[in-house]
Design an enzyme around this catalytic site. Structure first.
Site, PDB file in Angstrom:
ATOM      1  CG  ASP A 225      -1.707   1.216   1.439  1.00 56.93           C
ATOM      2  OD1 ASP A 225      -1.973   1.908   0.426  1.00 56.93           O
ATOM      3  OD2 ASP A 225      -2.094   1.501   2.588  1.00 56.93           O
TER       4      ASP A 225
ATOM      5  CG  ASP B  66      -1.320   1.493  -3.793  1.00 58.22           C
ATOM      6  OD1 ASP B  66      -0.139   1.348  -4.169  1.00 58.22           O
ATOM      7  OD2 ASP B  66      -1.632   2.080  -2.735  1.00 58.22           O
TER       8      ASP B  66
ATOM      9  CG  ASP C  88      -6.816 -13.440 -12.626  1.00 64.14           C
ATOM     10  OD1 ASP C  88      -7.591 -14.136 -13.295  1.00 64.14           O
ATOM     11  OD2 ASP C  88      -6.368 -13.773 -11.510  1.00 64.14           O
TER      12      ASP C  88
ATOM     13  CG  ASP D 202     -11.316 -16.825 -12.293  1.00 66.03           C
ATOM     14  OD1 ASP D 202     -10.550 -17.197 -11.405  1.00 66.03           O
ATOM     15  OD2 ASP D 202     -12.550 -16.715 -12.132  1.00 66.03           O
TER      16      ASP D 202
ATOM     17  CD  GLU E 188      -8.901 -21.183 -11.204  1.00 65.01           C
ATOM     18  OE1 GLU E 188      -8.765 -21.379  -9.991  1.00 65.01           O
ATOM     19  OE2 GLU E 188      -9.775 -20.429 -11.658  1.00 65.01           O
TER      20      GLU E 188
ATOM     21  CG  HIS F 256      -5.804 -15.954  -5.354  1.00 64.15           C
ATOM     22  ND1 HIS F 256      -5.328 -16.598  -6.479  1.00 64.15           N
ATOM     23  CD2 HIS F 256      -7.117 -15.755  -5.574  1.00 64.15           C
ATOM     24  CE1 HIS F 256      -6.313 -16.751  -7.338  1.00 64.15           C
ATOM     25  NE2 HIS F 256      -7.411 -16.259  -6.824  1.00 64.15           N
ATOM     26  CG  ASP F 257      -8.481 -19.321  -5.102  1.00 65.76           C
ATOM     27  OD1 ASP F 257      -8.857 -18.246  -4.603  1.00 65.76           O
ATOM     28  OD2 ASP F 257      -8.629 -19.610  -6.300  1.00 65.76           O
TER      29      ASP F 257
HETATM   30  O1  TEU Z   1     -11.226 -19.922  -8.333  1.00 66.26           O
HETATM   31  C1  TEU Z   1     -11.969 -21.029  -8.778  1.00 66.26           C
HETATM   32  C2  TEU Z   1     -12.428 -21.950  -7.751  1.00 66.26           C
HETATM   33  O2  TEU Z   1     -12.995 -22.948  -8.090  1.00 66.26           O
HETATM   34  C3  TEU Z   1     -12.221 -21.559  -6.331  1.00 66.26           C
HETATM   35  O3  TEU Z   1     -13.379 -20.924  -5.949  1.00 66.26           O
HETATM   36  C4  TEU Z   1     -11.898 -22.685  -5.442  1.00 66.26           C
HETATM   37  O4  TEU Z   1     -12.757 -23.767  -5.575  1.00 66.26           O
HETATM   38  C5  TEU Z   1     -11.956 -22.241  -4.027  1.00 66.26           C
HETATM   39  O5  TEU Z   1     -11.393 -20.991  -3.927  1.00 66.26           O
HETATM   40  C6  TEU Z   1     -11.205 -23.184  -3.136  1.00 66.26           C
HETATM   41  O6  TEU Z   1     -11.315 -22.764  -1.825  1.00 66.26           O
HETATM   42  C7  TEU Z   1     -11.204 -18.771  -9.095  1.00 66.26           C
HETATM   43  C8  TEU Z   1     -10.390 -17.713  -8.384  1.00 66.26           C
HETATM   44  O7  TEU Z   1      -9.069 -18.150  -8.298  1.00 66.26           O
HETATM   45  C9  TEU Z   1     -11.031 -17.418  -7.063  1.00 66.26           C
HETATM   46  O8  TEU Z   1     -10.288 -16.520  -6.286  1.00 66.26           O
HETATM   47  C10 TEU Z   1     -12.397 -16.848  -7.350  1.00 66.26           C
HETATM   48  O9  TEU Z   1     -13.096 -16.652  -6.137  1.00 66.26           O
HETATM   49  C11 TEU Z   1     -13.225 -17.782  -8.248  1.00 66.26           C
HETATM   50  O10 TEU Z   1     -12.489 -18.263  -9.364  1.00 66.26           O
HETATM   51  C12 TEU Z   1     -14.394 -17.029  -8.820  1.00 66.26           C
HETATM   52  O11 TEU Z   1     -13.950 -16.113  -9.767  1.00 66.26           O
END
Ligand code: TEU
Length: 545
Positions: free
Chosen positions: A29, A37, A106, A207, A249, A323-324
């Site tokens: 930030d 940012d 993305d 995505d 993805e 990030h997931d």
């Molecule tokens: O993620 C796809 C997805 O299937 C995820 O939601 C996953 O199953 C979950 O996060 C597991 O805990 C993509 C993106 O990477 C995610 O950040 C988004 O929330 C999602 O698509 C919707 O766009």
């Protein structure tokens, strides 16, 4: 350290590249808003150049109500004001390029925000030209058209009383799915992609792209009948330049399908993110939130199948974090006693393979999972899970344990730059708390320590570019049934590379295969050699032929 630059005008340059994922909200930030940012990313480009990466995949920065942290886009050609301006974006692209770093955006093409003008129009009437940009079913509001569930909980259908119709959404109700059968909608998407290519963006991460061929009538979402037809059209219209890198993805991709996605004729994409390996600590029948111990032979078999299956026929990406996902050092390593050793070991296992590695911000520091109070979490998936499970009668402590193990906010806590307040991420209040271990784990400390996780990643990135057998050699798995050690050999016309990784916190025996007696040690996470493998020990040996 002298930088190794790749010729990015040629097809396939990304096969010896290493990418770095930035989650912009949590990176740096510069305004005191508490949210990262674009100017913050610009200010850290020298750090990324020092690490040696070739490109940055940025999670979405387009205009968005931020219901799902930018994965709900309301304008594909505008920058969200929380991240800065279009001028900041132009500066970022130019400054990154100066340092040999490509910007990869993305693209969220499966759905948009319910605040996107297309959806606002679509909701006005059934004969509005934008109505058909989305997926609708008639109904009276009492029963959804079918049983399909949304990924973040609740039904996949939301009712619009003014139209007497439900719309389909695989994620939150604020993320209506786009109707890929509509050619006007597709053409508008291609136009917005070209907007970014013209600005100098050099690639895209797509995505949930495996969902675009969906057919809700058949209750099919992933790998729908027209998926590859749509991908080929998308590629021909939006990504004709050979130098662009594209990664899809694809949760539903197996090896055969990945060959289509990443066929060397460029008809679809450069490579896929597939997730088979990353779900192996979820026991069959258990929900993804309940992780169990990894059974190493499963991981080895899975990696070997992908290595051998795609070799010469397609291209894979290599990742353990994004990030997931929870932080890998807390998941498959030991983030307490052997944090540094196990973070380096996991990196060695991955960076010795064929494919394109992606490092998620903070992974190069060995950043760990976090345990927050429920109200401190921001992710909608976490809050939906908590509500659903407690309503079903699960004990609160058990639900919290699942969130600590699996919650997406583990990966999203702010980047740990130094030991000053809020880890140098912000002068304000961070949107998500900083992991309290930032005083020990931070970039400043790691840059000053030649044995840090950072410097280990720096070396691995460099090795990929200087040792061709790493980017293109054949793969042979050693001792598939061994439950403690992951070892493999990579081989080309001139050399053989041995990669050995102890996945446990105990000493293990390992018999070095013939031919490596006088090999050169390229990298190791212990300072000297020993007759046994020490906890989480890992190394790479290179032998001539
Ligand atoms: O993620 C796809 C997805 O299937 C995820 O939601 C996953 O199953 C979950 O996060 C597991 O805990 C993509 C993106 O990477 C995610 O950040 C988004 O929330 C999602 O698509 C919707 O766009």
């Amino acid at each position: 350290m002298e930088q190794i630059l790749l010729d990015k005008t040629r097809w396939g340059w990304w096969q010896s590249a290493v990418f770095y994922q930035i989650y912009p909200k949590s990176f740096q930030d510069t305004t005191g808003s508490g949210t990262g940012d674009l100017r913050g990313i610009i200010s850290r480009l020298d750090y990324l150049q020092e690490l040696g990466i070739d490109g940055i995949w940025m999670s979405p920065v387009c205009a968005s109500p931020q219901v799902d942290n930018g994965y709900d886009i309301s304008d594909y050609c505008a920058i969200d004001p929380i991240f800065g301006t279009m001028e900041d974006m132009d500066t970022l692209i130019a400054e990154a390029k100066k340092r040999g770093i490509s910007i990869i955006l993305d693209l969220v093409l499966n759905h948009c925000s319910s605040q996107h003008p297309w959806f606002l129009e679509a909701k006005k009437s059934r004969d509005n030209p934008y109505h058909d940009y989305f997926l609708w079913k008639d109904g009276d509001g009492s029963t959804p058209p079918n049983e399909m569930k949304a990924c973040f909980g609740g039904p996949a259908w939301t009712y619009v009383p003014e139209l007497g119709q439900y719309y389909f959404h695989q994620f939150a109700p604020e993320q209506p799915d786009l109707n890929w059968e509509n050619p006007d909608m597709r053409a508008e998407l291609y136009k917005s992609i070209r907007f970014w290519v013209d600005k100098g963006v050099e690639g895209f991460r797509l995505d949930v792209i495996d969902q675009i061929g969906k057919d809700p009538d058949l209750q099919v979402t992933g790998n729908g009948p027209k998926l590859h037809e749509f991908l080929r059209e998308l590629s021909a219209n939006a990504f004709p330049e050979v130098g662009l890198v594209t990664v899809g993805e694809a949760w539903g991709a197996d090896v055969e399908r990945a060959k289509l996605y990443s066929a060397p004729d460029c008809s679809e994409l450069s490579m896929v993110f597939q997730f088979e390996h990353i779900g192996l600590d979820q026991q069959p029948g258990k929900e993804k939130w309940d992780l169990t111990k990894l059974y190493l032979p499963d991981l080895k078999r899975c990696m070997a199948r992908w290595q051998n299956g795609l070799h010469g026929k397609g291209w894979n990406s290599l990742f353990l974090n994004n990030h997931d996902l929870p932080r890998i050092v807390s998941r498959w390593g030991n983030d307490k006693v052997y944090r540094v050793e196990s973070a380096k070991m996991l990196a060695t296992m991955l960076h010795g393979l064929e494919g394109t590695p992606y490092i998620f911000q903070g992974e190069e520091l060995g950043m760990t999972n976090v345990r927050l109070k429920l109200e401190e979490y921001v992710d909608l998936e976490i809050h939906n899970l908590y509500a659903e499970r407690t309503a079903k009668g699960y004990a609160q402590e058990d639900v919290m344990e699942s969130i600590y193990a699996r919650g997406r906010d583990n990966a999203r806590t702010p980047m740990q730059w130094d030991d000053s307040p809020n880890a140098g991420f912000t002068t304000g209040t961070p949107w998500l708390p900083v992991n309290p271990n930032y005083r020990q784990i931070n970039a400043k400390a790691e840059l000053a320590d030649p044995d840090s996780v950072f410097h280990y990643y720096q070396k691995l990135i460099r090795l990929r570019k200087t040792t061709p057998v790493i980017s293109h050699g054949d793969f042979t798995l050693l001792a598939p049934e061994d439950e403690q050690v992951f070892a493999y050999i990579r081989e080309d016309e001139t050399s053989r590379l041995l990669v050995v990784c102890n996945f446990t916190d105990e000493e293990q025996k390992f018999d070095c295969p013939a031919g490596f007696e006088n090999a050169q040690c390229l990298i190791s996470n212990y300072p000297d050699a020993a007759p046994v493998l020490r906890p989480y020990e890992a190394y790479m040996l290179l032998a001539g032929k």
